[in-house]
Design an enzyme around this catalytic site. Structure first.
Site, PDB file in Angstrom:
ATOM      1  N   CYS A  86      -7.722   5.730  -3.219  1.00  0.00           N
ATOM      2  CA  CYS A  86      -6.485   6.065  -3.943  1.00  0.00           C
ATOM      3  C   CYS A  86      -6.432   7.573  -4.212  1.00  0.00           C
ATOM      4  CB  CYS A  86      -6.402   5.288  -5.254  1.00  0.00           C
ATOM      5  SG  CYS A  86      -4.901   5.689  -6.155  1.00  0.00           S
ATOM      6  N   ASN A 190      -5.612   0.365   8.655  1.00  0.00           N
ATOM      7  CA  ASN A 190      -4.453   0.356   7.744  1.00  0.00           C
ATOM      8  C   ASN A 190      -3.650   1.643   7.882  1.00  0.00           C
ATOM      9  OD1 ASN A 190      -4.027   1.292   4.388  1.00  0.00           O
ATOM     10  ND2 ASN A 190      -2.823  -0.340   5.266  1.00  0.00           N
ATOM     11  N   GLY A 214       0.562  -2.892   4.026  1.00  0.00           N
ATOM     12  CA  GLY A 214       1.003  -2.595   2.662  1.00  0.00           C
ATOM     13  C   GLY A 214       2.518  -2.584   2.590  1.00  0.00           C
TER      14      GLY A 214
HETATM   15  C1  LIG Z   1       3.107   1.388  -4.594  1.00  0.00           C
HETATM   16  C2  LIG Z   1       1.767   1.408  -3.908  1.00  0.00           C
HETATM   17  C3  LIG Z   1       0.646   0.976  -4.585  1.00  0.00           C
HETATM   18  C4  LIG Z   1      -0.601   0.980  -3.958  1.00  0.00           C
HETATM   19  N1  LIG Z   1      -1.673   0.486  -4.627  1.00  0.00           N
HETATM   20  C5  LIG Z   1      -2.860   0.345  -3.991  1.00  0.00           C
HETATM   21  C6  LIG Z   1      -3.969  -0.293  -4.619  1.00  0.00           C
HETATM   22  O1  LIG Z   1      -3.896  -0.722  -5.775  1.00  0.00           O
HETATM   23  N2  LIG Z   1      -5.120  -0.402  -3.906  1.00  0.00           N
HETATM   24  C7  LIG Z   1      -5.236   0.070  -2.613  1.00  0.00           C
HETATM   25  O2  LIG Z   1      -6.277  -0.079  -2.002  1.00  0.00           O
HETATM   26  N3  LIG Z   1      -4.208   0.686  -2.017  1.00  0.00           N
HETATM   27  C8  LIG Z   1      -3.038   0.820  -2.662  1.00  0.00           C
HETATM   28  N4  LIG Z   1      -1.976   1.419  -2.024  1.00  0.00           N
HETATM   29  C9  LIG Z   1      -2.149   1.932  -0.643  1.00  0.00           C
HETATM   30  C10 LIG Z   1      -1.807   0.855   0.378  1.00  0.00           C
HETATM   31  O3  LIG Z   1      -2.680  -0.246   0.232  1.00  0.00           O
HETATM   32  C11 LIG Z   1      -1.954   1.371   1.805  1.00  0.00           C
HETATM   33  O4  LIG Z   1      -3.273   1.821   1.996  1.00  0.00           O
HETATM   34  C12 LIG Z   1      -1.002   2.511   2.129  1.00  0.00           C
HETATM   35  O5  LIG Z   1       0.279   2.291   1.592  1.00  0.00           O
HETATM   36  C13 LIG Z   1      -0.872   2.686   3.662  1.00  0.00           C
HETATM   37  O6  LIG Z   1      -0.601   1.477   4.299  1.00  0.00           O
HETATM   38  P1  LIG Z   1       0.892   0.960   4.629  1.00  0.00           P
HETATM   39  O7  LIG Z   1       1.536   1.994   5.470  1.00  0.00           O
HETATM   40  O8  LIG Z   1       0.691  -0.364   5.317  1.00  0.00           O
HETATM   41  O9  LIG Z   1       1.582   0.820   3.291  1.00  0.00           O
HETATM   42  C14 LIG Z   1      -0.736   1.451  -2.633  1.00  0.00           C
HETATM   43  C15 LIG Z   1       0.401   1.913  -1.973  1.00  0.00           C
HETATM   44  C16 LIG Z   1       1.642   1.898  -2.586  1.00  0.00           C
HETATM   45  C17 LIG Z   1       2.847   2.389  -1.838  1.00  0.00           C
END
Ligand SMILES: Cc1cc2nc3c(=O)[nH]c(=O)nc-3n(C[C@H](O)[C@H](O)[C@H](O)COP(=O)(O)O)c2cc1C
Length: 325
Positions: A86, A190, A214
């Protein structure tokens, strides 16, 4: 995802098209060991419908990891995941999450403590490819040496936050390094997977054992259904949430509101639901007007009423159209 994938949304996603496993929102191990524990524990609330479910934690105190990992095992989760990715300043300035990429000795201590507490429960890590620039080889090699059962790699640096495109080369690298070392660690990729096509392309390109999705779920609530049906040759309109009729889309939103009130009524803010409006109220005429009405709602009742009133107007419009013509 923080404030997104709570127990309620996981159940909605499960009903729309199921992933193989879910992760909880990231949950503070320090918070769970503090006076604020009851509120933090809400993040671990779950039902059997959401299993297999992995509890994700963050923090920087090994003793808290040990203790929380033992609790996670007793609570019936299917695994424990450590957030080392994060990028939010509020957490990295405490030296946690993404900042751990720059502190391997603490990262090793945290993993060891989590494994000790978790016993037989699988322990995994989710991370990024570096802090300000990619340091994948060194960091992945280090993590693989910690004996974790799975490693999720989001192909961006901490400094990138959500900007730019995810670089999946580190995922391929992790697969190669894992194979060369003869380890059984599952590699999960991811970043930016928003369609079934992207899902399978990334899996094939990298040889990853899994793909984590995500934000893609906001764009298409049926994404996991699309992924499951990809090879089954189902018609594409069954796997695009935006192709549903407005009544059906709105019924999903009603269900989300009802489940949220039943589950959280008073404990979590109603207003967090507004971030889902775009997911449900998509691709139909006058969606903007309905969206505005939902955004103005101050309670579950007002949001339900806004949805009902829009549907009522639509029925009346159709009636006029039929009787006038
Ligand atoms: C609103 C939001 C909250 C997120 N919260 C977490 C979290 O609590 N734990 C985590 O590992 N990643 C968190 N992420 C990151 C996502 O899991 C992911 O790694 C990131 O968005 C990239 O992947 P994506 O393009 O599929 O969304 C969050 C992302 C967003 C947009």
């Amino acid at each position: 995802m923080d404030d997104v994938t709570d127990s309620v949304f996981r159940r909605i996603v499960r009903s729309a098209g199921s992933p193989d496993l879910f992760f909880t929102e990231f949950t503070s191990a320090d918070g769970l060991c503090s006076a604020g524990r009851p509120r933090v524990m809400d993040r671990f609330l779950h039902t059997a419908e959401e299993r297999p479910l992995i509890a994700q934690i963050w923090g920087n105190k090994p003793e808290h990891y040990r203790c929380v990992a033992a609790e996670v095992r007793e609570m019936g989760f299917d695994g424990l995941d450590i957030n080392m990715g994060c990028p939010v300043r509020k957490v990295t300035r405490k030296g946690t999450c993404g900042a751990l990429i720059g502190n391997p000795s603490l990262a090793a201590e945290l993993i060891a403590a989590a494994k000790e507490g978790a016993g037989e429960l699988p322990v995994s890590v989710k991370t990024r490819i570096g802090i300000s620039s990619p340091t994948s080889e060194e960091w992945i090699g280090f993590l693989l040496a910690q004996g974790i059962c799975a490693l999720t790699i989001h192909g961006r640096t901490v400094a990138q936050q959500s900007k730019g495109e995810a670089d999946w080369s580190a995922v391929s690298l992790a697969v190669r390094m894992r194979d060369q070392a003869g380890l059984s660690t599952r590699i999960i990729g991811n970043g930016d997977v928003k369609t079934a096509e992207a899902f399978f392309r990334r899996a094939e390109e990298t040889g990853a054992d899994g793909i984590m999705v995500g934000r893609g779920i906001f764009k298409n609530l049926f994404l996991f259904r699309a992924i499951r049906n990809h090879t089954a040759g189902f018609p594409s309109e069954m796997t695009e949430f935006s192709h549903l009729d407005p009544e059906h889309k709105i019924s999903y939103f009603h269900r989300h509101l009802s489940l949220h009130r039943e589950t959280w009524g008073g404990r979590r803010s109603f207003h967090v639901l507004k971030k889902f409006a775009k997911t449900y109220l998509t691709s139909f005429e006058s969606q903007g007007k309905l969206m505005d009405a939902v955004m103005r709602a101050r309670s579950y009742m007002e949001a339900h009423a806004a949805l009902e009133s829009w549907l009522g107007e639509r029925v009346a419009d159709r009636h006029h159209f039929l009787t006038d013509s």
